[in-house]
Design a protein around this motif. Structure first.
Motif, PDB file in Angstrom:
ATOM      1  N   VAL A 282       0.755  -1.202   0.147  1.00  0.00           N
ATOM      2  CA  VAL A 282      -0.088  -0.075   0.117  1.00  0.00           C
ATOM      3  C   VAL A 282       1.001   1.292  -0.061  1.00  0.00           C
ATOM      4  CG1 VAL A 282      -1.774   1.278   1.187  1.00  0.00           C
ATOM      5  CG2 VAL A 282      -1.938  -1.360   1.139  1.00  0.00           C
ATOM      6  N   SER A 283       1.855   1.550   0.750  1.00  0.00           N
ATOM      7  CA  SER A 283       2.911   2.292   0.755  1.00  0.00           C
ATOM      8  C   SER A 283       4.073   2.006   1.646  1.00  0.00           C
ATOM      9  CB  SER A 283       2.241   3.606   1.673  1.00  0.00           C
ATOM     10  OG  SER A 283       2.125   3.567   2.949  1.00  0.00           O
ATOM     11  N   ALA A 284       5.123   2.575   1.259  1.00  0.00           N
ATOM     12  CA  ALA A 284       6.501   2.273   1.871  1.00  0.00           C
ATOM     13  C   ALA A 284       7.021   3.755   2.455  1.00  0.00           C
ATOM     14  CB  ALA A 284       7.303   1.579   1.029  1.00  0.00           C
ATOM     15  N   THR A 285       7.669   3.957   3.424  1.00  0.00           N
ATOM     16  CA  THR A 285       8.303   5.191   3.772  1.00  0.00           C
ATOM     17  C   THR A 285       9.590   4.856   4.525  1.00  0.00           C
ATOM     18  OG1 THR A 285       6.281   6.329   4.213  1.00  0.00           O
ATOM     19  CG2 THR A 285       8.071   7.376   5.190  1.00  0.00           C
ATOM     20  N   GLU A 286      10.712   5.285   3.917  1.00  0.00           N
ATOM     21  CA  GLU A 286      12.139   5.139   4.625  1.00  0.00           C
ATOM     22  C   GLU A 286      12.312   6.045   5.842  1.00  0.00           C
ATOM     23  OE1 GLU A 286      15.974   3.214   2.870  1.00  0.00           O
ATOM     24  OE2 GLU A 286      15.550   5.341   2.446  1.00  0.00           O
ATOM     25  N   LEU A 287      12.247   5.851   7.070  1.00  0.00           N
ATOM     26  CA  LEU A 287      12.365   6.692   8.328  1.00  0.00           C
ATOM     27  C   LEU A 287      13.920   6.847   8.474  1.00  0.00           C
ATOM     28  CD1 LEU A 287       9.477   5.621  10.543  1.00  0.00           C
ATOM     29  CD2 LEU A 287       9.717   7.819   9.308  1.00  0.00           C
ATOM     30  N   LEU A 288      14.670   6.018   8.211  1.00  0.00           N
ATOM     31  CA  LEU A 288      15.983   6.160   8.279  1.00  0.00           C
ATOM     32  C   LEU A 288      16.654   5.126   7.091  1.00  0.00           C
ATOM     33  CD1 LEU A 288      17.355   5.391  12.202  1.00  0.00           C
ATOM     34  CD2 LEU A 288      17.527   7.447  10.513  1.00  0.00           C
ATOM     35  N   PRO A 289      17.794   5.604   6.479  1.00  0.00           N
ATOM     36  CA  PRO A 289      18.329   4.817   5.371  1.00  0.00           C
ATOM     37  C   PRO A 289      18.484   3.481   5.797  1.00  0.00           C
ATOM     38  CG  PRO A 289      19.233   7.163   5.574  1.00  0.00           C
ATOM     39  CD  PRO A 289      18.487   6.947   6.701  1.00  0.00           C
TER      40      PRO A 289
ATOM     41  N   ALA B 135      -9.198  -6.933  -1.126  1.00  0.00           N
ATOM     42  CA  ALA B 135     -10.082  -7.946  -0.176  1.00  0.00           C
ATOM     43  C   ALA B 135      -9.482  -8.017   1.309  1.00  0.00           C
ATOM     44  CB  ALA B 135     -10.212  -9.055  -0.815  1.00  0.00           C
ATOM     45  N   GLY B 136      -7.985  -8.110   1.195  1.00  0.00           N
ATOM     46  CA  GLY B 136      -7.269  -8.451   2.542  1.00  0.00           C
ATOM     47  C   GLY B 136      -7.312  -7.507   3.732  1.00  0.00           C
ATOM     48  N   ASP B 137      -6.758  -7.883   4.779  1.00  0.00           N
ATOM     49  CA  ASP B 137      -6.636  -6.993   5.793  1.00  0.00           C
ATOM     50  C   ASP B 137      -5.232  -6.130   5.290  1.00  0.00           C
ATOM     51  OD1 ASP B 137      -8.877  -7.418   7.328  1.00  0.00           O
ATOM     52  OD2 ASP B 137      -7.840  -9.466   8.394  1.00  0.00           O
ATOM     53  N   CYS B 138      -5.185  -4.709   6.065  1.00  0.00           N
ATOM     54  CA  CYS B 138      -4.021  -3.762   5.940  1.00  0.00           C
ATOM     55  C   CYS B 138      -3.193  -3.766   7.266  1.00  0.00           C
ATOM     56  CB  CYS B 138      -4.203  -2.765   5.413  1.00  0.00           C
ATOM     57  SG  CYS B 138      -2.933  -1.421   4.961  1.00  0.00           S
ATOM     58  N   TYR B 139      -2.065  -4.089   7.243  1.00  0.00           N
ATOM     59  CA  TYR B 139      -1.462  -4.046   8.511  1.00  0.00           C
ATOM     60  C   TYR B 139       0.016  -3.010   8.546  1.00  0.00           C
ATOM     61  CZ  TYR B 139      -3.626  -8.178   9.840  1.00  0.00           C
ATOM     62  OH  TYR B 139      -4.479  -9.231  10.163  1.00  0.00           O
ATOM     63  N   GLN B 140       0.216  -2.537   9.431  1.00  0.00           N
ATOM     64  CA  GLN B 140       1.423  -1.435   9.457  1.00  0.00           C
ATOM     65  C   GLN B 140       2.832  -2.608   9.948  1.00  0.00           C
ATOM     66  OE1 GLN B 140       2.753   2.711  11.408  1.00  0.00           O
ATOM     67  NE2 GLN B 140       0.987   1.610  12.477  1.00  0.00           N
ATOM     68  N   LEU B 141       3.570  -2.336   9.236  1.00  0.00           N
ATOM     69  CA  LEU B 141       5.128  -3.181   9.625  1.00  0.00           C
ATOM     70  C   LEU B 141       6.018  -1.998   9.894  1.00  0.00           C
ATOM     71  CD1 LEU B 141       4.853  -6.141   7.207  1.00  0.00           C
ATOM     72  CD2 LEU B 141       4.154  -5.979   9.519  1.00  0.00           C
TER      73      LEU B 141
ATOM     74  N   LEU C  36       5.996   0.121   6.527  1.00  0.00           N
ATOM     75  CA  LEU C  36       5.399  -0.518   5.552  1.00  0.00           C
ATOM     76  C   LEU C  36       3.807  -0.409   5.818  1.00  0.00           C
ATOM     77  CD1 LEU C  36       7.513  -3.485   4.306  1.00  0.00           C
ATOM     78  CD2 LEU C  36       7.498  -1.194   3.346  1.00  0.00           C
ATOM     79  N   LEU C  37       3.097  -0.295   4.822  1.00  0.00           N
ATOM     80  CA  LEU C  37       1.677  -0.741   5.006  1.00  0.00           C
ATOM     81  C   LEU C  37       1.315  -1.690   3.759  1.00  0.00           C
ATOM     82  CD1 LEU C  37      -0.368   2.924   5.586  1.00  0.00           C
ATOM     83  CD2 LEU C  37       0.300   1.079   7.195  1.00  0.00           C
ATOM     84  N   VAL C  38       1.141  -3.044   4.341  1.00  0.00           N
ATOM     85  CA  VAL C  38       0.851  -3.956   3.242  1.00  0.00           C
ATOM     86  C   VAL C  38      -0.617  -4.693   3.412  1.00  0.00           C
ATOM     87  CG1 VAL C  38       3.206  -4.369   3.138  1.00  0.00           C
ATOM     88  CG2 VAL C  38       1.930  -5.533   4.924  1.00  0.00           C
ATOM     89  N   ARG C  39      -1.100  -4.997   2.378  1.00  0.00           N
ATOM     90  CA  ARG C  39      -2.350  -5.752   2.410  1.00  0.00           C
ATOM     91  C   ARG C  39      -2.096  -7.321   2.309  1.00  0.00           C
ATOM     92  NH1 ARG C  39      -7.236  -4.125   2.832  1.00  0.00           N
ATOM     93  NH2 ARG C  39      -6.611  -2.025   2.233  1.00  0.00           N
ATOM     94  N   THR C  40      -2.678  -8.191   3.111  1.00  0.00           N
ATOM     95  CA  THR C  40      -2.506  -9.571   3.007  1.00  0.00           C
ATOM     96  C   THR C  40      -3.333 -10.256   2.101  1.00  0.00           C
ATOM     97  OG1 THR C  40      -4.050  -9.919   5.153  1.00  0.00           O
ATOM     98  CG2 THR C  40      -1.662  -9.623   5.483  1.00  0.00           C
ATOM     99  N   ARG C  41      -3.008 -11.246   1.439  1.00  0.00           N
ATOM    100  CA  ARG C  41      -3.949 -12.120   0.753  1.00  0.00           C
ATOM    101  C   ARG C  41      -3.893 -13.444   1.226  1.00  0.00           C
ATOM    102  NH1 ARG C  41      -0.574  -9.992  -3.139  1.00  0.00           N
ATOM    103  NH2 ARG C  41       0.382 -11.956  -3.673  1.00  0.00           N
TER     104      ARG C  41
END
Length: 463
Positions: A32-39, A67-73, A52-57
């Motif tokens: 869903v999205s990716a952000t680098e907070l530190l290199p 269709a799947g749930d979204c999780y913050q990693l 990361l925000l990722v949606r599971t299948r």
């Protein structure tokens, strides 16, 4: 990057307490999205930090992107993980931009947790993320970070003895109630709930384009003890808890009154009550299919929901407002000195859809949930549900209702049809939760199911 991380995450994510998809095979992820907070790819020895925000299948889900749930990693990336962080390791990607580096749970690294606090100190944007704080909020720099190791549906970090940051794991579009409601209560000058100091969010990360709350920083109530542990201690030493329960009833009514003053309210009439009863019946039927031990009680439990649908036949309306949504003893704190109760964690039941959690509801749903919590303590405490513990629960439940009536103006027990329906619905929720996450605890809600089903038979039941 995500394809190289996917095999590691597919093994790690299902083992986490916050993962809601247990029982179905995890087949993949969508970014869903990716952000680098530190290199994360520097040549030095410092760790990187990736959000990361990722949606599971998962197997059995519709083949749709949303269709799947979204999780913050929050992933740390280290060229050589220090030994003290070995338990946080997720693995080493075999290819991709992070090949050869160790990826690990960043929220177990005090250094990276400290970076999150520094980001929250200064409002602004970084990639897909936006960091915000309340005007005038003073957040000191350099507070030592201490992750809370207890597994839960989210992750929390304590900073010094001053703040606690809740990082949401399972993400839903929109403002999280755990930010929305405490901010509203702060505006109402309700001192029963810690006021948020800062938060971070993703703007338009989901398909609907809504701002999505990712974490909330609140004052840490130093020296306070949570109600669950206090109740278990009282049971262990066979001590009376009615005074504490009565005071907690006061606090709950005060919070409900403040929420009704600052947020929209409505009334539930016959069509709305019938719809609520139908939803409860649907949850009961689905749970009985998933947990067969519940099935023999289904018909008698439905009587509680039928009675709820019938209370609107005389044309009476019932007030509905924003509520806590997942109230239990573990969501309460009592100060060490004055013994003052506070309520925390307004996210609502994570298994319920976000729209349902934000909807105005009858305040008695919170009351019924707290009554279930007293029963939980009595049946899982040192007495194991013996006669003394069950009498303790009966007296404590009554004291809570008395305190609520004194501060709120009406006794919850004056609406028995509503109380029984909400308590039954909560017990059904508990059966499904325990069956999925803590099977050894399943006998606790099943004892309530038997009691409530007996009441549906017109049989006297106590305990």
């Amino acid at each position: 990057m995500l394809p190289s991380l996917a095999p590691l995450l597919a093994a790690w994510v299902p083992r986490q307490r916050w993962f809601a998809g247990k029982g179905q095979q995890l087949t993949g992820f969508t970014l869903v999205s990716a952000t680098e907070l530190l290199p994360c790819v520097s040549d030095g020895t410092a760790p990187g930090l990736l959000q990361l925000l990722v949606r599971t299948r998962q197997s059995g889900q519709p083949d749709r992107p949303a269709a799947g749930d979204c999780y913050q990693l929050l992933l740390g990336v280290h060229p050589a993980l220090p030994p003290q962080l070995a338990p946080a390791a997720i693995g080493r990607p075999a290819d991709g931009p992070l090949r050869g580096r160790t990826v690990y749970d960043a929220l177990l690294d005090n250094r990276l947790c400290g970076l999150l606090l520094e980001r929250l100190r200064v409002p602004g944007r970084l990639g897909a993320l936006r960091f915000c704080h309340e005007p005038g909020a003073a957040i000191p720099s350099g507070l030592p970070a201490r992750p809370i190791a207890v597994e839960q549906s989210n992750s929390s970090i304590v900073y010094g003895d001053t703040f606690i940051l809740k990082v949401f794991r399972r993400i839903a579009p929109g403002v999280n109630p755990d930010l929305e409601l405490p901010r509203a209560l702060a505006g109402a000058r309700c001192a029963r709930v810690p006021a948020p100091a800062a938060w971070f969010e993703a703007a338009g990360a989901e398909e609907c384009g809504e701002t999505t709350t990712l974490g909330v920083l609140q004052p840490f109530l130093r020296g306070s003890a949570d109600g669950w542990q206090l109740a278990l201690h009282a049971l262990a030493v066979r001590a009376d808890f009615t005074g504490s329960a009565r005071a907690l009833g006061h606090a709950t009514a005060e919070v409900h009154t403040a929420l009704a003053q600052v947020l929209p309210t409505t009334e539930l009439h016959r069509p709305q009550l019938a719809a609520i009863a139908a939803q409860m019946t649907e949850r009961l039927d689905a749970t009985a299919r998933a947990v067969p031990v519940l099935a023999p009680y289904r018909a008698r439990l439905r009587a509680a929901f039928d009675a709820l649908a019938a209370v609107g036949h005389d044309g009476r309306g019932w007030a509905a407002q924003r509520i806590h949504g997942d109230l239990h003893l573990g969501q309460t704190l009592r100060s060490a000195g004055a013994g003052r109760w506070s309520l925390i964690d307004f996210e609502g039941e994570p298994a319920r859809p976000p729209a349902e959690r934000r909807r105005p509801q009858q305040a008695l749903r919170d009351v019924a949930a707290m009554l279930r919590s007293f029963d939980y303590a009595a049946r899982s405490g040192p007495g194991g549900g013996d006669a003394w513990s069950l009498e303790w629960a009966r007296r404590t439940r009554a004291a809570f209702c008395r305190g609520y009536a004194e501060a709120g103006g009406h006794d919850p027990r004056s609406a028995p049809e509503l109380m029984r329906a909400y308590e039954t619905d909560k017990a059904v929720y508990e059966v499904l939760y325990e069956a999925r996450h803590r099977p050894d605890w399943l006998p606790v809600p099943m004892a309530a199911i038997r009691r409530l089903a007996a009441a549906g038979d017109g049989t006297a039941a106590r305990g």
